[in-house]
Design an enzyme around this catalytic site. Structure first.
Site, PDB file in Angstrom:
ATOM      1  N   SER A 125       0.831  -1.207   0.000  1.00 33.65           N
ATOM      2  CA  SER A 125       0.000   0.000   0.000  1.00 33.65           C
ATOM      3  C   SER A 125       0.874   1.270   0.000  1.00 33.65           C
ATOM      4  CB  SER A 125      -0.955  -0.065   1.197  1.00 33.65           C
ATOM      5  OG  SER A 125      -2.013   0.829   1.057  1.00 33.65           O
ATOM      6  N   ASP A 170      -9.398  -4.833  -5.077  1.00 35.44           N
ATOM      7  CA  ASP A 170      -8.860  -3.819  -4.163  1.00 35.44           C
ATOM      8  C   ASP A 170      -9.864  -2.682  -4.023  1.00 35.44           C
ATOM      9  OD1 ASP A 170      -7.408  -1.818  -2.879  1.00 35.44           O
ATOM     10  OD2 ASP A 170      -5.535  -2.392  -3.848  1.00 35.44           O
ATOM     11  N   HIS A 177      -7.183  -5.418  -0.953  1.00 36.80           N
ATOM     12  CA  HIS A 177      -6.019  -4.546  -0.850  1.00 36.80           C
ATOM     13  C   HIS A 177      -4.957  -5.097   0.088  1.00 36.80           C
ATOM     14  CE1 HIS A 177      -3.834  -0.805  -1.013  1.00 36.80           C
ATOM     15  NE2 HIS A 177      -3.815  -0.737   0.290  1.00 36.80           N
TER      16      HIS A 177
HETATM   17  C1  LIG Z   1      -4.560  -5.670  -2.773  1.00 40.77           C
HETATM   18  O1  LIG Z   1      -5.763  -5.020  -2.453  1.00 40.77           O
HETATM   19  C2  LIG Z   1      -6.880  -5.884  -2.484  1.00 40.77           C
HETATM   20  C3  LIG Z   1      -8.145  -5.095  -2.335  1.00 40.77           C
HETATM   21  O2  LIG Z   1      -8.259  -4.390  -1.138  1.00 40.77           O
HETATM   22  C4  LIG Z   1      -6.698  -6.911  -1.348  1.00 40.77           C
HETATM   23  O3  LIG Z   1      -7.814  -7.776  -1.268  1.00 40.77           O
HETATM   24  C5  LIG Z   1      -5.467  -7.691  -1.622  1.00 40.77           C
HETATM   25  O4  LIG Z   1      -5.253  -8.558  -0.589  1.00 40.77           O
HETATM   26  C6  LIG Z   1      -4.317  -6.763  -1.767  1.00 40.77           C
HETATM   27  N1  LIG Z   1      -3.216  -7.500  -2.186  1.00 40.77           N
HETATM   28  C7  LIG Z   1      -2.172  -7.558  -1.415  1.00 40.77           C
HETATM   29  C8  LIG Z   1      -1.085  -8.387  -1.978  1.00 40.77           C
HETATM   30  O5  LIG Z   1      -2.088  -6.954  -0.351  1.00 40.77           O
END
Ligand SMILES: *[C@@H]1O[C@H](CO)[C@@H](O)[C@H](O)[C@H]1NC(C)=O
Ligand SMILES: *[C@@H]1O[C@H](CO)[C@@H](O)[C@H](O)[C@H]1NC(C)=O
Length: 265
Positions: A79, A173, A207
């Site tokens: 993030s 996400d 996310h």
């Molecule tokens: C990326 O963001 C999505 C949506 O919020 C989330 O579900 C997913 O786990 C995230 N991916 C990582 C690798 O953190």
């Protein structure tokens, strides 16, 4: 026995010092340092501006450590932490592999500074916040549109990065449009004569991608709005993505940071 390839690990909004992912990576033969940048000890309570000099000091510290094998290190961020890692890879030396988990490759809510350079924030409008049936907020649409595509001035100059970039993306996400942003990042690299980055995109994934077998975090407090927001993802798909993403991260670092001792991939 070292020295080991070095990695810096940075988390996103939430602040403080989170070391569990760094510890898990260290179990695979890397020397890993988790770096806090706000809301920890004498650091500022809120990350109003991001100064790359602070993170540069972390790179120098790690490279000077006798157990760290130079001349380069890797970066892993989630993030906002991913966007910090992409900025570090773009501005700083001695970084040869960077993993962005649900990063945006944009300077999102606050400017990033390095020496004479400032990347302005893309900005957002909280009036675009939606409320889900459960009362939890959905901030997917609050960010301003990317005017000018991959040449938008708020974009991190990722074409300057020396080593390869790996983008891990959750297609569901709800924090921001990781999928779209990874495509824009890829366009920017190619516009500047660089190779396409590796993008691994998971359906039904939100996310907040954590290491394998961590409970899926579907919603939690976001400091931008000071309320709970949904992160997206379905439990089963997201859990499977967490298992696969971890393998991909280990193999990416193993490949680009040189062989590790006793790799247990
Ligand atoms: C990326 O963001 C999505 C949506 O919020 C989330 O579900 C997913 O786990 C995230 N991916 C990582 C690798 O953190
Ligand atoms: C940084 O990279 C340069 C060029 O590869 C190398 O000469 C230098 O020793 C590296 N710095 C450290 C602290 O390892």
């Amino acid at each position: 026995r070292g020295p080991f390839p070095g990695i810096i690990d940075i988390y996103g909004v939430g602040g403080g010092l989170l070391e569990y992912r760094a510890s898990l990576l260290a179990g695979h033969g890397f020397a890993v340092m988790a770096v806090a940048y706000y809301d920890f000890e004498d650091l500022p309570k809120v990350p109003n501006t991001l100064e790359m000099e602070y993170f540069e000091e972390a790179v120098c510290y790690l490279l000077q450590h006798p157990q760290v094998k130079g001349p380069d290190i890797g970066l892993l961020g989630l993030s906002l932490g991913a966007d910090i890692c992409l900025s570090m890879a773009s501005f700083l030396k001695n970084i040869s592999a960077t993993v962005s988990i649900n990063g945006s490759a944009f300077c999102a809510n606050r400017p990033i500074h390095y020496k004479q350079t400032t990347i302005p924030a893309l900005g957002y409008d909280l009036r675009r916040t939606k409320t889900t049936f459960s009362g939890i907020l959905d901030i997917l649409d609050v960010r301003n549109d990317i005017v000018g595509g991959c040449e938008n001035p708020s974009m991190i100059p990722i074409e300057k990065a020396k080593g390869p970039l790996l983008f891990i993306v959750g297609q569901d996400d709800h924090n921001w449009r990781s999928d779209l942003y990874a495509q824009v990042a890829s366009e920017r690299l190619q516009t500047h004569g660089k190779e396409k980055p590796q993008i691994i995109s998971y359906p039904g994934t939100g996310h907040y991608i954590e290491p394998p077998y961590f409970p899926v975090c579907l919603a939690s407090l976001h400091t931008l709005v000071n309320k709970a927001v949904i992160w997206g993802g379905e439990v089963r798909a997201h859990s499977k993505a967490q298992i696969d993403a971890w393998k991909q991260i280990l193999s990416f670092f193993g490949k680009h940071l040189g062989d590790t001792q006793n790799p247990r991939l």
